[in-house]
Design an enzyme around this catalytic site. Sequence first.
Site, PDB file in Angstrom:
ATOM      1  N   GLY A  85       0.811  -1.224   0.000  1.00 54.94           N
ATOM      2  CA  GLY A  85       0.000   0.000   0.000  1.00 54.94           C
ATOM      3  C   GLY A  85       0.836   1.261   0.000  1.00 54.94           C
ATOM      4  O   GLY A  85       2.077   1.221  -0.018  1.00 54.94           O
TER       5      GLY A  85
ATOM      6  N   GLY B 290       0.487  -1.300   6.586  1.00 57.36           N
ATOM      7  CA  GLY B 290      -0.540  -0.281   6.772  1.00 57.36           C
ATOM      8  C   GLY B 290      -1.867  -0.907   7.156  1.00 57.36           C
ATOM      9  O   GLY B 290      -1.963  -2.120   7.378  1.00 57.36           O
TER      10      GLY B 290
ATOM     11  N   ASP C 115      -6.484  -0.191   6.785  1.00 56.14           N
ATOM     12  CA  ASP C 115      -7.590   0.649   6.309  1.00 56.14           C
ATOM     13  C   ASP C 115      -8.372   1.246   7.475  1.00 56.14           C
ATOM     14  O   ASP C 115      -8.885   2.354   7.384  1.00 56.14           O
ATOM     15  CB  ASP C 115      -8.540  -0.183   5.431  1.00 56.14           C
ATOM     16  CG  ASP C 115      -7.835  -0.713   4.208  1.00 56.14           C
ATOM     17  OD1 ASP C 115      -7.215   0.090   3.491  1.00 56.14           O
ATOM     18  OD2 ASP C 115      -7.853  -1.934   3.977  1.00 56.14           O
TER      19      ASP C 115
ATOM     20  N   GLU D   9      -0.722 -10.697   3.671  1.00 52.09           N
ATOM     21  CA  GLU D   9      -0.379  -9.822   4.801  1.00 52.09           C
ATOM     22  C   GLU D   9      -0.627 -10.533   6.130  1.00 52.09           C
ATOM     23  O   GLU D   9       0.150 -10.391   7.078  1.00 52.09           O
ATOM     24  CB  GLU D   9      -1.198  -8.533   4.716  1.00 52.09           C
ATOM     25  CG  GLU D   9      -0.769  -7.648   3.546  1.00 52.09           C
ATOM     26  CD  GLU D   9      -1.686  -6.468   3.293  1.00 52.09           C
ATOM     27  OE1 GLU D   9      -1.228  -5.512   2.670  1.00 52.09           O
ATOM     28  OE2 GLU D   9      -2.866  -6.513   3.697  1.00 52.09           O
TER      29      GLU D   9
HETATM   30  C1  5RP Z   1      -3.564  -3.801   1.338  1.00 51.21           C
HETATM   31  C2  5RP Z   1      -3.743  -3.253   2.701  1.00 51.21           C
HETATM   32  C3  5RP Z   1      -3.162  -1.924   2.983  1.00 51.21           C
HETATM   33  O1  5RP Z   1      -2.280  -2.019   4.056  1.00 51.21           O
HETATM   34  C4  5RP Z   1      -4.283  -0.987   3.334  1.00 51.21           C
HETATM   35  O2  5RP Z   1      -5.229  -0.987   2.268  1.00 51.21           O
HETATM   36  C5  5RP Z   1      -3.771   0.428   3.568  1.00 51.21           C
HETATM   37  O3  5RP Z   1      -3.313   0.965   2.368  1.00 51.21           O
HETATM   38  P1  5RP Z   1      -2.740   2.443   2.270  1.00 51.21           P
HETATM   39  O4  5RP Z   1      -1.487   2.492   3.077  1.00 51.21           O
HETATM   40  O5  5RP Z   1      -2.516   2.661   0.800  1.00 51.21           O
HETATM   41  O6  5RP Z   1      -3.808   3.365   2.807  1.00 51.21           O
HETATM   42  O7  5RP Z   1      -4.322  -3.856   3.575  1.00 51.21           O
HETATM   43  O8  5RP Z   1      -4.239  -5.005   1.192  1.00 51.21           O
END
Ligand code: 5RP
Length: 213
Positions: free
Chosen positions: A30, A83, A85, A104
Site C-alpha cells: 500500500g 498499513g 484501512d 499480509e
Molecule cells: C492492502 C492493505 C493496505 O495495508 C491498506 O489498504 C492500507 O493501504 P494504504 O497504506 O494505501 O492506505 O491492507 O491489502
Amino acid sequence: MTDAEHEKQAAAAAAAALVEPGQLVGLGTGSTVAHLLTALAERRLEGVRCVATSPATERSARELGLQVEAFDDLDRLDIAIDGTDQVDPDRWLVKGGGGAHTREKVVATAAERFIVIAGSDKTVDVIRAPIPLELLAYGLRATLRELGDATVRDGAPPSPDGGVIADYHGPVDDLAALAARLDAVPGVIAHGLFAPELVTEVLVATGDQVTSL
Ligand code: 5RP
C-alpha cells in the site's frame, strides 16, 4: 505533499527505525508501506532480508536496493510492518483495501512483532463494513450465497495466488464472532479482520507527532 501523505511518511519513518541489522522483515502493501520502503532503504542496514506481501511491494523494494527473498524457505520473521484501512481503539484492524490481506496475514502471523503504521485518518471509533475477503474461485457462487452479504469487488484483479477479491457488507458488531464466522466458511481463503492478538504496536501519525496506540 498532502497532510495525509505527510502522516503516512511520519508513521513509516518511525517503524523503519525499529528494524535492526540482520533482521528478517515482512513488508506489507500500500501507499503507507511505500514510504516505509524508502525509509528502510535509506537506513542501509547490514544483512536485512525482506519478504514482500505483493508483487508491487517486491518490485519497489528491489528498485530501492532492499534484498527481497521468496517466503517459501523461511518459517519465521523478526518483524513485519504494514498499513491498515481501519484501526479501532482495541486495535482491531481492517485490511485488504489493496486485496493483499491474505499474504499480509500470513506474514504478520509469522513475525515476532507486527507493527502497523497509519495516518490519523485510519483511526475509527467503530469498525465498519466493507470487510475485504479473498475467496476460492472454485465454487465461488456457492461461497457468496453462504456468506450472504458479500460481493465480488468490481474491477479487482485476482490475487497473486489466484483468489477472488470480494467484500463482506453485512452487519459488523461482534468482531470476534464475525471473524470466526468468516473463517468457518470453506471457500473463504482469508478475510481482512486482524485481531488485536496479532498486533504488537500501532504507530499513528497526527501531523508530525507519532504515537503508539
Ligand atoms: C492492502 C492493505 C493496505 O495495508 C491498506 O489498504 C492500507 O493501504 P494504504 O497504506 O494505501 O492506505 O491492507 O491489502
